[in-house]
Design a protein around this motif. Sequence first.
Motif, short mmCIF file in Angstrom:
data_model
loop_
_atom_site.label_atom_id
_atom_site.label_comp_id
_atom_site.label_asym_id
_atom_site.label_seq_id
_atom_site.Cartn_x
_atom_site.Cartn_y
_atom_site.Cartn_z
N SER A 79 0.82 -1.22 0.00
CA SER A 79 0.00 0.00 0.00
C SER A 79 0.85 1.27 0.00
N ASN A 80 2.15 1.13 0.25
CA ASN A 80 3.10 2.25 0.20
C ASN A 80 2.78 3.33 1.24
N SER A 81 2.26 2.90 2.39
CA SER A 81 1.94 3.83 3.47
C SER A 81 3.08 3.84 4.48
N PRO A 82 3.79 4.97 4.64
CA PRO A 82 4.90 5.00 5.59
C PRO A 82 4.48 4.68 7.01
N TRP A 83 3.28 5.16 7.42
CA TRP A 83 2.81 4.90 8.78
C TRP A 83 2.56 3.41 8.99
N GLN A 84 1.84 2.77 8.05
CA GLN A 84 1.55 1.36 8.21
C GLN A 84 2.80 0.49 8.09
N ILE A 85 3.73 0.89 7.22
CA ILE A 85 4.98 0.12 7.10
C ILE A 85 5.74 0.15 8.42
N ALA A 86 5.87 1.36 8.98
CA ALA A 86 6.61 1.49 10.24
C ALA A 86 5.88 0.73 11.35
N ARG A 87 4.57 0.88 11.43
CA ARG A 87 3.79 0.23 12.50
C ARG A 87 3.84 -1.28 12.37
N SER A 88 3.74 -1.80 11.13
CA SER A 88 3.72 -3.25 10.94
C SER A 88 5.07 -3.86 11.28
N TYR A 89 6.13 -3.25 10.79
CA TYR A 89 7.47 -3.77 11.12
C TYR A 89 7.73 -3.65 12.62
N ASN A 90 7.33 -2.52 13.20
CA ASN A 90 7.55 -2.31 14.63
C ASN A 90 6.87 -3.41 15.44
N ASN A 91 5.59 -3.66 15.16
CA ASN A 91 4.85 -4.61 15.98
C ASN A 91 5.25 -6.06 15.71
N LEU A 92 5.71 -6.36 14.51
CA LEU A 92 6.25 -7.70 14.26
C LEU A 92 7.51 -7.91 15.10
N GLY A 93 8.36 -6.89 15.14
CA GLY A 93 9.55 -6.98 15.99
C GLY A 93 9.19 -7.10 17.45
N VAL A 94 8.22 -6.31 17.89
CA VAL A 94 7.78 -6.36 19.29
C VAL A 94 7.20 -7.73 19.62
N ALA A 95 6.51 -8.36 18.66
CA ALA A 95 5.97 -9.70 18.90
C ALA A 95 7.09 -10.68 19.20
N PHE A 96 8.18 -10.60 18.44
CA PHE A 96 9.33 -11.46 18.73
C PHE A 96 9.93 -11.10 20.08
N MET A 97 9.91 -9.81 20.45
CA MET A 97 10.38 -9.40 21.76
C MET A 97 9.54 -10.04 22.86
N TRP A 98 8.22 -9.96 22.72
CA TRP A 98 7.32 -10.57 23.69
C TRP A 98 7.60 -12.06 23.84
N LEU A 99 7.83 -12.73 22.71
CA LEU A 99 8.02 -14.17 22.72
C LEU A 99 9.43 -14.58 23.11
N GLY A 100 10.29 -13.58 23.40
CA GLY A 100 11.62 -13.89 23.91
C GLY A 100 12.64 -14.22 22.84
N ASP A 101 12.56 -13.56 21.69
CA ASP A 101 13.53 -13.78 20.61
C ASP A 101 14.01 -12.42 20.11
N LEU A 102 14.99 -11.85 20.81
CA LEU A 102 15.47 -10.52 20.45
C LEU A 102 16.29 -10.52 19.16
N ARG A 103 16.87 -11.65 18.80
CA ARG A 103 17.64 -11.69 17.55
C ARG A 103 16.72 -11.51 16.35
N ARG A 104 15.59 -12.21 16.35
CA ARG A 104 14.62 -12.02 15.27
C ARG A 104 14.01 -10.63 15.33
N CYS A 105 13.79 -10.12 16.53
CA CYS A 105 13.30 -8.75 16.67
C CYS A 105 14.23 -7.78 15.97
#
Length: 289
Positions: free
Chosen positions: A46-72
């Motif tokens: 969709s080429n939306s800077p806000w959604q790109i940043a938010r989606s990547y951010n929360n995918l990384g945070v999900a790995f953080m929650w699950l205890g995988d900082l390397r994937r984050c």
Amino acid sequence: LAMAESLGLDELRASALNNIGTILARTGNPEGLSDLRQSVRLAVHSNSPWQIARSYNNLGVAFMWLGDLRRCSEVWREGWQAVARFGDLSVTRYLRSERIFERYWTGHWDEALVAIEELIASGVPAAQVSWAHEHRGRIHLARGDSARALEDAERSLALARGKKDPQDLQPALSFCSFARLAAAQRHEASTLADELLALDPVGLHVPHSESPVFDLAWVLVALGREDELLERAAAVERPNRWLEGALAIATGHLERAGDIYLEIGNLTNEALCRLRAAEKLAAEGRAAE
């Protein structure tokens, strides 16, 4: 999500999948990663800077929650590259600010301090400044400067109190309690620990580079209150890796705690656990170990 799909609205689909995936990941369900990955693909399309940043951010945070900082870290790096072409927007600055977390937990503290000073001087929102002061304080404390660490801890907490968001307030409280303990202010440390416990840091896991239960475990052990952490943890249906590490600290299994934080990818937490384990062995006359 169904409405967005029927109307072919990719940006809204990305947002809905982001919300669903984040909720699943926050409850310890790894199935949320699939929704978040799809959110990233749709946001890029969709080429939306806000959604790109938010989606990547929360995918990384999900790995953080699950205890995988390397994937984050890997996900966030992809996100930094994806948003770089949009220029110096607030969302791109936000995503870049999370490099402070990564540099802290990988032990690149000099680089973290440079990024922290730049962030504080840039006029970003209070939440990011609170994180910056907190991590600068952690570095000061680890390097033996408890006075400056306490100054940053208090500043971080003051900013977090103003925002009242658990993901800002819990870490600020936990570190301020930890810093107070390091400054031999046991009563103040205990009071802040009580305030943190009232926010249920064990049951309400917030995204952060440390997890508030890490600081809390050290404080409660020092105060002889470790049973309070153990009792709360017993009621958690799906313990995460962060809680497992904190419980290892609370039960005196410091070498095991170091192993857990190494597996998570937080080398700073690992180092502290191994240092405390070595001190314990030395005090027991087991110098070779």
